[in-house]
Write a protein that holds these residues in place. Structure first.
Motif, PDB file in Angstrom:
ATOM      1  N   GLU B   8     -21.402 -82.282 -10.713  1.00 37.28           N
ATOM      2  CA  GLU B   8     -22.347 -81.243 -10.297  1.00 37.28           C
ATOM      3  C   GLU B   8     -21.702 -79.849 -10.409  1.00 37.28           C
ATOM      4  OE1 GLU B   8     -25.463 -81.077  -9.773  1.00 37.28           O
ATOM      5  OE2 GLU B   8     -25.503 -79.036  -8.973  1.00 37.28           O
ATOM      6  N   ALA B   9     -20.412 -79.778 -10.117  1.00 31.90           N
ATOM      7  CA  ALA B   9     -19.718 -78.491 -10.201  1.00 31.90           C
ATOM      8  C   ALA B   9     -19.658 -78.014 -11.652  1.00 31.90           C
ATOM      9  CB  ALA B   9     -18.308 -78.621  -9.628  1.00 31.90           C
ATOM     10  N   LEU B  10     -19.400 -78.949 -12.535  1.00 31.97           N
ATOM     11  CA  LEU B  10     -19.355 -78.643 -13.969  1.00 31.97           C
ATOM     12  C   LEU B  10     -20.727 -78.174 -14.444  1.00 31.97           C
ATOM     13  CD1 LEU B  10     -18.485 -78.961 -16.966  1.00 31.97           C
ATOM     14  CD2 LEU B  10     -18.750 -81.430 -16.667  1.00 31.97           C
ATOM     15  N   ARG B  11     -21.741 -78.916 -14.024  1.00 30.95           N
ATOM     16  CA  ARG B  11     -23.116 -78.602 -14.384  1.00 30.95           C
ATOM     17  C   ARG B  11     -23.516 -77.233 -13.834  1.00 30.95           C
ATOM     18  NH1 ARG B  11     -28.613 -80.234 -14.228  1.00 30.95           N
ATOM     19  NH2 ARG B  11     -29.430 -79.157 -12.419  1.00 30.95           N
ATOM     20  N   GLN B  12     -23.142 -76.987 -12.590  1.00 29.57           N
ATOM     21  CA  GLN B  12     -23.498 -75.724 -11.945  1.00 29.57           C
ATOM     22  C   GLN B  12     -22.828 -74.542 -12.652  1.00 29.57           C
ATOM     23  OE1 GLN B  12     -25.738 -75.771  -9.226  1.00 29.57           O
ATOM     24  NE2 GLN B  12     -25.870 -73.643  -9.865  1.00 29.57           N
ATOM     25  N   ALA B  13     -21.596 -74.766 -13.077  1.00 28.93           N
ATOM     26  CA  ALA B  13     -20.862 -73.686 -13.763  1.00 28.93           C
ATOM     27  C   ALA B  13     -21.560 -73.309 -15.065  1.00 28.93           C
ATOM     28  CB  ALA B  13     -19.422 -74.125 -14.043  1.00 28.93           C
ATOM     29  N   MET B  14     -21.976 -74.321 -15.826  1.00 29.05           N
ATOM     30  CA  MET B  14     -22.660 -74.028 -17.094  1.00 29.05           C
ATOM     31  C   MET B  14     -24.007 -73.360 -16.832  1.00 29.05           C
ATOM     32  SD  MET B  14     -21.719 -77.130 -19.688  1.00 29.05           S
ATOM     33  CE  MET B  14     -22.447 -78.455 -18.765  1.00 29.05           C
ATOM     34  N   TRP B  15     -24.692 -73.861 -15.812  1.00 31.78           N
ATOM     35  CA  TRP B  15     -26.002 -73.292 -15.454  1.00 31.78           C
ATOM     36  C   TRP B  15     -25.852 -71.814 -15.075  1.00 31.78           C
ATOM     37  CZ3 TRP B  15     -30.769 -76.023 -15.120  1.00 31.78           C
ATOM     38  CH2 TRP B  15     -31.828 -75.299 -14.569  1.00 31.78           C
ATOM     39  N   ASP B  16     -24.889 -71.548 -14.191  1.00 37.58           N
ATOM     40  CA  ASP B  16     -24.661 -70.157 -13.737  1.00 37.58           C
ATOM     41  C   ASP B  16     -24.357 -69.249 -14.921  1.00 37.58           C
ATOM     42  OD1 ASP B  16     -24.955 -71.046 -11.165  1.00 37.58           O
ATOM     43  OD2 ASP B  16     -22.827 -70.845 -10.608  1.00 37.58           O
ATOM     44  N   GLU B  17     -23.500 -69.737 -15.818  1.00 35.07           N
ATOM     45  CA  GLU B  17     -23.097 -68.903 -16.956  1.00 35.07           C
ATOM     46  C   GLU B  17     -24.266 -68.680 -17.903  1.00 35.07           C
ATOM     47  OE1 GLU B  17     -19.761 -67.390 -17.550  1.00 35.07           O
ATOM     48  OE2 GLU B  17     -20.181 -67.719 -15.432  1.00 35.07           O
ATOM     49  N   MET B  18     -25.120 -69.690 -18.043  1.00 39.69           N
ATOM     50  CA  MET B  18     -26.292 -69.517 -18.915  1.00 39.69           C
ATOM     51  C   MET B  18     -27.301 -68.561 -18.290  1.00 39.69           C
ATOM     52  SD  MET B  18     -26.733 -73.295 -20.655  1.00 39.69           S
ATOM     53  CE  MET B  18     -28.036 -72.827 -21.808  1.00 39.69           C
ATOM     54  N   ARG B 153     -15.486 -76.384 -11.886  1.00 39.92           N
ATOM     55  CA  ARG B 153     -16.340 -75.200 -11.927  1.00 39.92           C
ATOM     56  C   ARG B 153     -15.575 -73.993 -12.477  1.00 39.92           C
ATOM     57  NH1 ARG B 153     -18.277 -72.502  -6.367  1.00 39.92           N
ATOM     58  NH2 ARG B 153     -16.058 -71.974  -6.360  1.00 39.92           N
ATOM     59  N   GLY B 154     -14.429 -73.741 -11.881  1.00 36.92           N
ATOM     60  CA  GLY B 154     -13.702 -72.508 -12.185  1.00 36.92           C
ATOM     61  C   GLY B 154     -13.164 -72.444 -13.601  1.00 36.92           C
ATOM     62  N   LEU B 155     -12.701 -73.580 -14.108  1.00 34.00           N
ATOM     63  CA  LEU B 155     -12.172 -73.578 -15.480  1.00 34.00           C
ATOM     64  C   LEU B 155     -13.297 -73.534 -16.509  1.00 34.00           C
ATOM     65  CD1 LEU B 155      -9.171 -76.064 -15.178  1.00 34.00           C
ATOM     66  CD2 LEU B 155      -9.027 -73.645 -15.795  1.00 34.00           C
ATOM     67  N   MET B 156     -14.460 -74.108 -16.170  1.00 38.07           N
ATOM     68  CA  MET B 156     -15.590 -74.014 -17.099  1.00 38.07           C
ATOM     69  C   MET B 156     -16.041 -72.560 -17.205  1.00 38.07           C
ATOM     70  SD  MET B 156     -17.743 -74.932 -19.301  1.00 38.07           S
ATOM     71  CE  MET B 156     -17.489 -76.696 -19.512  1.00 38.07           C
ATOM     72  N   LYS B 157     -16.125 -71.875 -16.093  1.00 38.51           N
ATOM     73  CA  LYS B 157     -16.546 -70.466 -16.152  1.00 38.51           C
ATOM     74  C   LYS B 157     -15.535 -69.640 -16.943  1.00 38.51           C
ATOM     75  CE  LYS B 157     -19.605 -70.366 -12.207  1.00 38.51           C
ATOM     76  NZ  LYS B 157     -20.150 -69.570 -11.099  1.00 38.51           N
ATOM     77  N   ALA B 158     -14.263 -69.923 -16.718  1.00 39.96           N
ATOM     78  CA  ALA B 158     -13.216 -69.191 -17.454  1.00 39.96           C
ATOM     79  C   ALA B 158     -13.291 -69.519 -18.942  1.00 39.96           C
ATOM     80  CB  ALA B 158     -11.838 -69.550 -16.902  1.00 39.96           C
ATOM     81  N   VAL B 192     -11.337 -69.941 -12.270  1.00 36.47           N
ATOM     82  CA  VAL B 192      -9.924 -70.352 -12.247  1.00 36.47           C
ATOM     83  C   VAL B 192      -9.286 -69.896 -13.562  1.00 36.47           C
ATOM     84  CG1 VAL B 192      -8.357 -72.334 -12.258  1.00 36.47           C
ATOM     85  CG2 VAL B 192     -10.377 -72.338 -10.761  1.00 36.47           C
ATOM     86  N   PRO B 193      -8.278 -69.059 -13.505  1.00 37.71           N
ATOM     87  CA  PRO B 193      -7.695 -68.567 -14.751  1.00 37.71           C
ATOM     88  C   PRO B 193      -7.062 -69.681 -15.581  1.00 37.71           C
ATOM     89  CG  PRO B 193      -6.389 -67.875 -12.856  1.00 37.71           C
ATOM     90  CD  PRO B 193      -7.626 -68.519 -12.314  1.00 37.71           C
ATOM     91  N   ILE B 194      -7.299 -69.626 -16.877  1.00 42.66           N
ATOM     92  CA  ILE B 194      -6.696 -70.602 -17.795  1.00 42.66           C
ATOM     93  C   ILE B 194      -5.209 -70.286 -17.915  1.00 42.66           C
ATOM     94  CG2 ILE B 194      -6.669 -71.382 -20.204  1.00 42.66           C
ATOM     95  CD1 ILE B 194      -9.687 -70.815 -20.285  1.00 42.66           C
TER      96      ILE B 194
END
Lengths: 326, 327
Positions: B8-18, B153-158, B192-194
């Motif tokens: 869900e965190a992964l999904r939420q990160a992509m959703w937020d970014e989109m 979540r954090g690494l997907m957004k990064a 989360v910084p890469i």
């Protein structure tokens, strides 16, 4: 004919310039200034100049053929191409790449890799982006016939067809060759993808210009990609090794008769054929012709002067530029 | 209090970014209508539309190329591999086109390539692999391996905001297995910084370096060993490229014994690379041999008995740590 005399002469000029530049690269190779295989091929002038003439730099173009003319039309200077081959710091890829493997998105030029067809799906992706962003642009991918045997070609063309991407794929067939497919008419393959296809004489510059225009109109009307099969009547490949260099560029590569060692193949050579056509139509005078050749020779001489003494690629930046931030 | 899974965190990160950036889009097999094989992208097609959630033909090489081309035109594609094993089909496009474009001709390729990696779910040799080292070895690609809900979540957004190709290896066993309360996630950094590792447990006797789902094997082993008086410091790398060498070397200099753990196979694995870095830069700080606990050099087998023998288990780590501690 909707092109004016000046435009037609300009088309001939770019074919002449292409050939002069290629001859110079061969000479540099022969003189050991260049040791890389050249990967050049004569006979492509009409395709490279004709395919790139109507699309503008907003329309991305990528080619795994040695289509020097397309680069020149997009504003790449002859000296940039020489510097690239010579591996100099001032070259477009600063010595990181050779051959014609360079790109410049501001000119709509996408660099291919060493593989023959990876750029087909990349160009489908650019075309896809044009479509979803409502941009009136097309993407062109030029490939040799060997490319149709690859999975890359198939996957890219199929995606473009499914997504109705404004993509034009030009497949170039060489004379007497069936290297890539058991289907002799490659444009027939387009049916299998549900694509439009247009066969064209690859030695006839104006035909090529016209089919590309037709394909662009289809693409911009939202009708999706087009496969153009351009069949060359005459073409020779130059790897640039010592045994292969002298013969191909003898005579056949020269536009003016003096100095040429072979008989002119006026009907099959794209440049001579177009030159003859313009002369016959009175769209080119002998004086125009002479000045056009002189202009091309001067451009190449200027380029040679510009690259003379150019510094080799600098090693202190070897590991830089791999990522956006260090 | 609702709980948020890794998935869900992964999904939420992509959703937020989109939602944040209209240039972000998704490409892959069954990502649209079907919502993804693991339902990571369920609901995306309805919300974002068919121009941003693209069901592709089965053609990993082709649609990775499409993503590269779209990125050249200003879009920021996320490419899903239905199982990360299928990334093998896109190897040429990733290693020769995406990885080398910026270096060769200055054209950056801001794409994210993601998919379920790893074993432990009895999925056999073609749905369980850990392909990271093919790409760690290719200059020009970043590789991240989130192990926690916050890092998913954090690494997907990064990754989405990164200007370079990022391979984001999620672990399928963690999808619904790992969860935290929403409030706990809210308290964590959104991005989360890469390139930054995370120390997940402090300990004075052995530093254990790992990544991905092996983090939990490491933490369980650390708990057992603590009962025996052996204290492990556990580092979760989170990023393999760039690698947080400083975090590793700092721990080695403090703790002097190193155990390296990964689910990937042994030869040419991340542990070998880290061993070399430590040997070169902290040799004098070592009080014992560098020890690797990894999968053996075989494909991932299917049968439960075989797969359990293949994937490093808590007891394997405990045994290796005891031996190293006694050295």
């Amino acid at each position: 004919m909707r092109f004016g005399k000046r435009q037609l002469q300009e088309l001939l000029y770019y074919m002449v310039l292409t050939r002069r530049l290629e001859e110079t690269l061969v000479r540099l190779h022969r003189d050991n200034e260049l040791t890389t295989p050249l990967g050049l091929r004569t006979g492509l002038e009409a395709i490279s100049v004709g395919a790139a003439f109507v699309p503008t730099p907003k329309d991305a173009l990528a080619s795994s053929l040695p289509t020097v003319g397309a680069l020149l039309l997009r504003g790449v200077k002859p000296e940039q191409i020489m510097l690239q081959f010579l591996g100099k710091e001032a070259g477009p890829s600063h010595g990181r790449e050779g051959l014609l493997h360079f790109g410049d998105l501001s000119r709509g030029l996408v660099a291919t890799t060493g593989h023959v067809a990876t750029h087909v799906s990349v160009m489908a992706g650019m075309a896809f982006a044009y479509r979803v962003r409502n941009q009136e642009r097309v993407a062109l991918a030029l490939v040799p016939e060997e490319a149709v045997a690859t999975g890359d070609f198939h996957e890219g063309v199929n995606f473009a067809a499914v997504q109705k991407c404004p993509l034009i794929v030009v497949v170039v067939r060489y004379p007497l060759s069936r290297e890539g497919s058991e289907v002799t008419q490659l444009y027939e393959r387009a049916k299998g993808y549900g694509l439009a296809s247009l066969p064209v004489d690859g030695s006839d510059l104006l035909q090529i210009v016209q089919v590309v225009e037709t394909a662009m109109a289809r693409a911009q009307a939202g009708d999706g990609p087009t496969l153009i099969e351009a069949v060359l009547r005459s073409s020779r490949r130059y790897f640039g090794n010592e045994s292969a260099v002298p013969a191909p560029f003898k005579g056949a590569a020269r536009l003016d008769s003096d100095g040429g060692e072979g008989a002119k193949d006026v009907d099959n050579d794209p440049a001579w054929r177009f030159e003859k056509f313009l002369l016959q139509q009175d769209w080119l005078s002998e004086a125009d012709r002479a000045s056009l050749i002189a202009r091309a020779e001067e451009a190449v001489s200027d380029a040679l002067r510009a690259v003379d003494g150019a510094a080799p690629a600098k090693t202190d930046r070897l590991t830089e530029g791999l990522y956006a931030s260090p | 209090m609702s709980e948020i899974t890794y998935l869900e965190a992964l999904r939420q990160a992509m959703w937020d970014e989109m939602e944040r950036d209209e240039n972000v889009l998704l490409l892959g097999e069954d990502v649209g209508l079907y919502g993804g094989a693991f339902k990571v992208t369920a609901g995306f097609l309805d919300h974002f539309g068919a121009n941003r959630v693209i069901d592709t033909p089965i053609s990993e090489e082709g649609y990775t190329g499409v993503a590269i081309g779209a990125a050249f035109n200003g879009l920021r594609p996320i490419v899903e591999f239905q199982f990360i094993d299928f990334i093998a089909n896109a190897f040429n496009m990733i290693t020769n086109f995406a990885a080398k474009s910026r270096y060769r001709w200055g054209a950056g390729v801001p794409i994210v390539m993601r998919g379920p990696s790893g074993g432990g779910v009895r999925a056999g040799p073609f749905h369980s692999q850990n392909p990271e080292m093919h790409f760690v070895h290719t200059p020009g690609i970043k590789v991240v391996t989130p192990a926690t809900v916050a890092d998913a979540r954090g690494l997907m957004k990064a990754a989405i905001r990164d200007e370079d190709p990022v391979l984001y290896l999620e672990h399928k066993k963690l999808y619904r297995h790992i969860k935290v309360p929403q409030s706990e996630l809210d308290a964590q950094d959104d991005i989360v910084p890469i390139g930054k590792a995370s120390i997940k447990r402090r300990g004075a006797n052995i530093v254990l370096v790992t990544y991905g789902a092996m983090l939990y094997t490491a933490l369980d082993a650390a708990e057992t060993l603590s009962g025996e008086g052996i204290e492990l410091e556990v580092i979760d790398l989170r990023s393999l490229v760039p690698l947080d060498e400083e975090c590793i070397l700092d721990a080695v200099r403090r703790i002097n014994k190193v155990l390296l753990l990964h689910e990937d196979t042994r030869t040419g694995g991340m542990a070998g690379e880290i061993s070399a870095i430590i040997a070169e830069q902290a040799f004098d700080d070592l009080d014992g041999p560098i020890v690797r606990v990894t999968a053996p050099d075989t494909p991932v087998p299917y049968a439960a008995s075989l797969e359990d023998a293949f994937i490093p288990q808590v007891e394997d780590v405990v045994r290796a740590a005891r031996t190293l501690h006694a050295y």
